[in-house]
Design a protein around this motif. Structure first.
Motif, PDB file in Angstrom:
ATOM      1  N   VAL A 194       0.828  -1.199   0.000  1.00  0.00           N
ATOM      2  CA  VAL A 194       0.000   0.000   0.000  1.00  0.00           C
ATOM      3  C   VAL A 194       0.866   1.254   0.000  1.00  0.00           C
ATOM      4  CG1 VAL A 194      -1.657   1.354   1.348  1.00  0.00           C
ATOM      5  CG2 VAL A 194      -1.985  -1.106   1.081  1.00  0.00           C
ATOM      6  N   THR A 195       1.867   1.290   0.887  1.00  0.00           N
ATOM      7  CA  THR A 195       2.741   2.468   0.950  1.00  0.00           C
ATOM      8  C   THR A 195       3.529   2.635  -0.353  1.00  0.00           C
ATOM      9  OG1 THR A 195       4.466   1.143   2.051  1.00  0.00           O
ATOM     10  CG2 THR A 195       2.952   2.375   3.450  1.00  0.00           C
ATOM     11  N   ASN A 196       3.987   1.530  -0.932  1.00  0.00           N
ATOM     12  CA  ASN A 196       4.708   1.619  -2.206  1.00  0.00           C
ATOM     13  C   ASN A 196       3.796   2.120  -3.318  1.00  0.00           C
ATOM     14  OD1 ASN A 196       7.085   0.710  -1.071  1.00  0.00           O
ATOM     15  ND2 ASN A 196       6.770  -1.420  -1.667  1.00  0.00           N
ATOM     16  N   ALA A 197       2.529   1.691  -3.293  1.00  0.00           N
ATOM     17  CA  ALA A 197       1.571   2.143  -4.311  1.00  0.00           C
ATOM     18  C   ALA A 197       1.313   3.645  -4.163  1.00  0.00           C
ATOM     19  CB  ALA A 197       0.265   1.367  -4.177  1.00  0.00           C
ATOM     20  N   LEU A 198       1.206   4.126  -2.926  1.00  0.00           N
ATOM     21  CA  LEU A 198       1.000   5.556  -2.707  1.00  0.00           C
ATOM     22  C   LEU A 198       2.222   6.359  -3.138  1.00  0.00           C
ATOM     23  CD1 LEU A 198      -0.797   5.547   0.783  1.00  0.00           C
ATOM     24  CD2 LEU A 198      -1.816   5.999  -1.462  1.00  0.00           C
ATOM     25  N   SER A 199       3.411   5.836  -2.856  1.00  0.00           N
ATOM     26  CA  SER A 199       4.636   6.510  -3.306  1.00  0.00           C
ATOM     27  C   SER A 199       4.708   6.549  -4.827  1.00  0.00           C
ATOM     28  CB  SER A 199       5.870   5.806  -2.741  1.00  0.00           C
ATOM     29  OG  SER A 199       5.923   5.894  -1.331  1.00  0.00           O
ATOM     30  N   LEU A 200       4.305   5.438  -5.458  1.00  0.00           N
ATOM     31  CA  LEU A 200       4.293   5.392  -6.921  1.00  0.00           C
ATOM     32  C   LEU A 200       3.283   6.384  -7.485  1.00  0.00           C
ATOM     33  CD1 LEU A 200       5.355   4.056  -9.471  1.00  0.00           C
ATOM     34  CD2 LEU A 200       3.577   2.305  -9.229  1.00  0.00           C
ATOM     35  N   ALA A 201       2.118   6.492  -6.836  1.00  0.00           N
ATOM     36  CA  ALA A 201       1.122   7.471  -7.265  1.00  0.00           C
ATOM     37  C   ALA A 201       1.669   8.883  -7.129  1.00  0.00           C
ATOM     38  CB  ALA A 201      -0.152   7.303  -6.442  1.00  0.00           C
ATOM     39  N   ASN A 202       2.400   9.121  -6.049  1.00  0.00           N
ATOM     40  CA  ASN A 202       3.036  10.425  -5.851  1.00  0.00           C
ATOM     41  C   ASN A 202       4.016  10.723  -6.981  1.00  0.00           C
ATOM     42  OD1 ASN A 202       4.014  12.780  -4.749  1.00  0.00           O
ATOM     43  ND2 ASN A 202       4.639  11.888  -2.814  1.00  0.00           N
ATOM     44  N   LEU A 203       4.803   9.725  -7.347  1.00  0.00           N
ATOM     45  CA  LEU A 203       5.760   9.879  -8.447  1.00  0.00           C
ATOM     46  C   LEU A 203       5.057  10.167  -9.765  1.00  0.00           C
ATOM     47  CD1 LEU A 203       8.595   9.624  -9.697  1.00  0.00           C
ATOM     48  CD2 LEU A 203       8.247   7.141  -9.759  1.00  0.00           C
ATOM     49  N   ILE A 204       3.979   9.431 -10.040  1.00  0.00           N
ATOM     50  CA  ILE A 204       3.238   9.623 -11.292  1.00  0.00           C
ATOM     51  C   ILE A 204       2.636  11.021 -11.354  1.00  0.00           C
ATOM     52  CG2 ILE A 204       1.209   8.860 -12.596  1.00  0.00           C
ATOM     53  CD1 ILE A 204       1.810   6.027 -11.600  1.00  0.00           C
ATOM     54  N   LEU A 205       2.092  11.493 -10.233  1.00  0.00           N
ATOM     55  CA  LEU A 205       1.549  12.855 -10.199  1.00  0.00           C
ATOM     56  C   LEU A 205       2.642  13.882 -10.475  1.00  0.00           C
ATOM     57  CD1 LEU A 205      -0.862  12.627  -7.131  1.00  0.00           C
ATOM     58  CD2 LEU A 205      -1.519  13.101  -9.504  1.00  0.00           C
TER      59      LEU A 205
END
Length: 220
Positions: free
Chosen positions: A9-20
């Motif tokens: 979950v935390t990795n997915a949120l970090s990845l979403a942050n990167l994509i944004l």
């Protein structure tokens, strides 16, 4: 959920942050500063959520830390610097200095004091720039002044308390929830003003407003 799932979950949120952050960079190149700024404000909230989950569950993995650091550098460093409108040597130079300041800040992110940050966290500097960009409609002079100020705050290496908005007093959780709701429902200008006040309160009154929980824990 087990530990492995929460790490996902935390990795997915970090990845979403990167994509944004990457989309924000794309929008800046397309001269759509309002969209770029909006994505940075969303990343501002996402980064807080990642930190809260990581601290609450004591999650720590090398890959997760590296992904989060790269997301912070891309979003709150590169993407934020491009809000300055790199259309000349002066603005380009300031953007480079801002990226270097964010890099310097990340190098000193971990301190010996577990309850403090050294230097202004990059997400607050980014939030100030994004909010200012929305309120001034991308005025390069005002943005340059604010960016110069944020560079000083990131590099001065003063200590700031962990805000821990999602893990602290109820009023802090209300502040976070208010920001999330306004991002979804409110006009750009109102949301930008809210986020700007939020960030400036942390920058100029870190202990008086956001360090109360820290002091109580230290006294215990």
């Amino acid at each position: 959920m087990n530990e492995f799932s929460w790490k996902d979950v935390t990795n997915a949120l970090s990845l979403a942050n990167l994509i944004l952050g990457l989309f924000s960079i794309f929008c800046s190149f397309c001269k759509r500063s309002h969209c770029a700024s909006w994505m940075l404000l969303i990343s501002f909230l996402l980064d807080m959520a990642v930190g809260a989950i990581t601290r609450h569950l004591s999650l720590c993995s090398k890959s997760g830390v590296e992904l989060n650091d790269f997301a912070i550098f891309t979003t709150f460093g590169l993407a934020s610097a491009l809000l300055l409108g790199v259309d000349g040597p002066l603005s380009g130079f300031l953007a480079v200095i801002y990226v270097l300041a964010a890099t310097f800040r990340l190098c000193f992110y971990s301190t010996d004091a577990q309850l403090t940050y050294r230097g202004l966290p990059c997400r607050y500097a980014s939030c100030v720039l994004a909010s200012t960009s929305l309120l001034t409609k991308g005025n390069t002079f005002i943005l340059s002044c604010m960016a110069s100020l944020m560079i000083l705050f990131m590099m001065d290496q003063s200590y700031y308390p962990h805000d821990e908005i999602l893990e602290s007093e109820n009023w802090k959780k209300v502040v976070y929830l208010g920001g999330a709701i306004m991002l979804l429902l409110s006009p750009f200008s109102l949301t930008a003003f809210y986020c700007l006040l939020w960030s400036l309160s942390y920058i100029f009154f870190p202990d008086a407003l956001w360090g109360k929980a820290v002091r109580l824990r230290l006294q215990c």
